[in-house]
Design a protein around this motif. Structure first.
Motif, PDB file in Angstrom:
ATOM      1  N   ALA A 202      -8.302  -3.347  -1.806  1.00 38.18           N
ATOM      2  CA  ALA A 202      -7.525  -2.286  -1.159  1.00 38.18           C
ATOM      3  C   ALA A 202      -6.364  -2.940  -0.433  1.00 38.18           C
ATOM      4  O   ALA A 202      -6.385  -4.141  -0.156  1.00 38.18           O
ATOM      5  CB  ALA A 202      -8.397  -1.508  -0.173  1.00 38.18           C
ATOM      6  N   LYS A 203      -5.362  -2.158  -0.125  1.00 41.66           N
ATOM      7  CA  LYS A 203      -4.233  -2.625   0.684  1.00 41.66           C
ATOM      8  C   LYS A 203      -4.202  -1.805   1.958  1.00 41.66           C
ATOM      9  O   LYS A 203      -4.515  -0.619   1.937  1.00 41.66           O
ATOM     10  CB  LYS A 203      -2.917  -2.482  -0.059  1.00 41.66           C
ATOM     11  N   VAL A 204      -3.850  -2.463   3.053  1.00 44.48           N
ATOM     12  CA  VAL A 204      -3.710  -1.772   4.335  1.00 44.48           C
ATOM     13  C   VAL A 204      -2.419  -2.233   4.994  1.00 44.48           C
ATOM     14  O   VAL A 204      -1.877  -3.282   4.655  1.00 44.48           O
ATOM     15  CB  VAL A 204      -4.901  -2.040   5.293  1.00 44.48           C
ATOM     16  N   LYS A 205      -1.959  -1.444   5.944  1.00 43.53           N
ATOM     17  CA  LYS A 205      -0.819  -1.873   6.742  1.00 43.53           C
ATOM     18  C   LYS A 205      -1.247  -3.065   7.580  1.00 43.53           C
ATOM     19  O   LYS A 205      -2.390  -3.142   8.020  1.00 43.53           O
ATOM     20  CB  LYS A 205      -0.341  -0.739   7.651  1.00 43.53           C
ATOM     21  N   ASN A 206      -0.330  -3.952   7.792  1.00 44.19           N
ATOM     22  CA  ASN A 206      -0.605  -5.127   8.609  1.00 44.19           C
ATOM     23  C   ASN A 206      -0.362  -4.750  10.068  1.00 44.19           C
ATOM     24  O   ASN A 206       0.692  -5.039  10.627  1.00 44.19           O
ATOM     25  CB  ASN A 206       0.293  -6.283   8.164  1.00 44.19           C
ATOM     26  N   GLN A 207      -1.334  -4.066  10.661  1.00 49.56           N
ATOM     27  CA  GLN A 207      -1.205  -3.634  12.047  1.00 49.56           C
ATOM     28  C   GLN A 207      -2.586  -3.548  12.684  1.00 49.56           C
ATOM     29  O   GLN A 207      -3.592  -3.466  11.977  1.00 49.56           O
ATOM     30  CB  GLN A 207      -0.507  -2.274  12.131  1.00 49.56           C
ATOM     31  N   ALA A 208      -2.611  -3.557  13.980  1.00 50.25           N
ATOM     32  CA  ALA A 208      -3.864  -3.485  14.721  1.00 50.25           C
ATOM     33  C   ALA A 208      -4.653  -2.247  14.321  1.00 50.25           C
ATOM     34  O   ALA A 208      -4.107  -1.145  14.244  1.00 50.25           O
ATOM     35  CB  ALA A 208      -3.589  -3.466  16.227  1.00 50.25           C
ATOM     36  N   GLY A 209      -5.923  -2.433  14.030  1.00 45.23           N
ATOM     37  CA  GLY A 209      -6.811  -1.325  13.715  1.00 45.23           C
ATOM     38  C   GLY A 209      -6.840  -0.901  12.265  1.00 45.23           C
ATOM     39  O   GLY A 209      -7.669  -0.066  11.887  1.00 45.23           O
ATOM     40  N   ALA A 210      -5.975  -1.444  11.424  1.00 51.07           N
ATOM     41  CA  ALA A 210      -5.906  -1.009  10.027  1.00 51.07           C
ATOM     42  C   ALA A 210      -7.196  -1.309   9.267  1.00 51.07           C
ATOM     43  O   ALA A 210      -7.673  -0.469   8.496  1.00 51.07           O
ATOM     44  CB  ALA A 210      -4.708  -1.637   9.330  1.00 51.07           C
ATOM     45  N   LEU A 211      -7.767  -2.480   9.482  1.00 51.34           N
ATOM     46  CA  LEU A 211      -9.005  -2.827   8.780  1.00 51.34           C
ATOM     47  C   LEU A 211     -10.150  -1.935   9.256  1.00 51.34           C
ATOM     48  O   LEU A 211     -10.923  -1.422   8.441  1.00 51.34           O
ATOM     49  CB  LEU A 211      -9.345  -4.301   8.975  1.00 51.34           C
ATOM     50  N   ALA A 212     -10.246  -1.719  10.549  1.00 48.94           N
ATOM     51  CA  ALA A 212     -11.295  -0.844  11.081  1.00 48.94           C
ATOM     52  C   ALA A 212     -11.153   0.561  10.510  1.00 48.94           C
ATOM     53  O   ALA A 212     -12.150   1.213  10.156  1.00 48.94           O
ATOM     54  CB  ALA A 212     -11.237  -0.809  12.603  1.00 48.94           C
TER      55      ALA A 212
ATOM     56  N   LYS B 248       2.229 -12.475   5.380  1.00 47.29           N
ATOM     57  CA  LYS B 248       3.317 -12.535   6.349  1.00 47.29           C
ATOM     58  C   LYS B 248       2.980 -11.628   7.518  1.00 47.29           C
ATOM     59  O   LYS B 248       2.066 -10.806   7.446  1.00 47.29           O
ATOM     60  CB  LYS B 248       4.631 -12.082   5.708  1.00 47.29           C
ATOM     61  N   LYS B 249       3.758 -11.758   8.585  1.00 43.57           N
ATOM     62  CA  LYS B 249       3.540 -10.912   9.754  1.00 43.57           C
ATOM     63  C   LYS B 249       3.828  -9.442   9.468  1.00 43.57           C
ATOM     64  O   LYS B 249       3.238  -8.558  10.071  1.00 43.57           O
ATOM     65  CB  LYS B 249       4.436 -11.380  10.908  1.00 43.57           C
ATOM     66  N   THR B 250       4.718  -9.190   8.551  1.00 45.05           N
ATOM     67  CA  THR B 250       5.046  -7.814   8.175  1.00 45.05           C
ATOM     68  C   THR B 250       4.659  -7.594   6.727  1.00 45.05           C
ATOM     69  O   THR B 250       4.474  -8.536   5.971  1.00 45.05           O
ATOM     70  CB  THR B 250       6.550  -7.533   8.357  1.00 45.05           C
ATOM     71  N   GLY B 251       4.554  -6.356   6.333  1.00 45.21           N
ATOM     72  CA  GLY B 251       4.155  -6.039   4.966  1.00 45.21           C
ATOM     73  C   GLY B 251       2.662  -5.755   4.899  1.00 45.21           C
ATOM     74  O   GLY B 251       1.948  -5.900   5.884  1.00 45.21           O
TER      75      GLY B 251
END
Length: 143
Positions: A13-23, A45-48
């Motif tokens: 799966a793909k998720v946004k690279n941001q806090a809470g995305a995996l949860a 990377k830090k973004t994407g």
């Protein structure tokens, strides 16, 4: 030092690279009662977007459909093995040497000790490479 070696079906799966995305991604997985055997998440990377790879304990059709509904699609391009056994000095060297002796390269190797045991997730480019590696790893565990 025997090794348990088995093929596992990787889902992605793909998720946004941001806090809470995996949860957030894992919430419906838990609600569906799916038991995850492995989870690897990383962002290059830090973004994407970040990539999340997992395998399920239950490999039946019902569990697969639930995983699909949660956003985890089967990744047929990622044949993988789960290797488990007793942990100790040089154990990962023995596993990776067996893969080398099979004449194949790994796409990924993630290994962790858990108490006196270890588990290693090995990814390959081709199912035939995974089969060759599995045979050599089993033999190395008997040696």
């Amino acid at each position: 030092m025997a090794f348990t070696v088995r093929k596992i079906k990787i889902r992605r799966a793909k998720v946004k690279n941001q806090a809470g995305a995996l949860a957030q991604l894992l919430a419906p997985v838990a609600e569906a009662g799916l038991d995850l055997e492995t989870v690897v998440a990383y962002a290059q990377k830090k973004t994407g977007p970040a990539d999340v790879y997992c395998s399920l304990v239950d490999t039946g059709k019902k569990a697969g459909a639930a995983a699909d509904a949660c956003g985890f699609a089967v990744d047929d391009a990622s044949p993988a093995l789960l290797v488990e056994g007793d942990n100790g000095p040089g154990v990962l060297r023995k596993v990776t040497q067996a893969v080398a002796d099979a004449g194949v390269s790994m796409r990924v190797c993630i290994a962790l000790p858990v108490g006196c045991k270890f588990a290693a997730l090995l990814g390959f480019d081709d199912p035939a490479d995974a089969d060759k590696a599995a045979k050599k790893i089993r033999a190395a565990g008997r040696a």
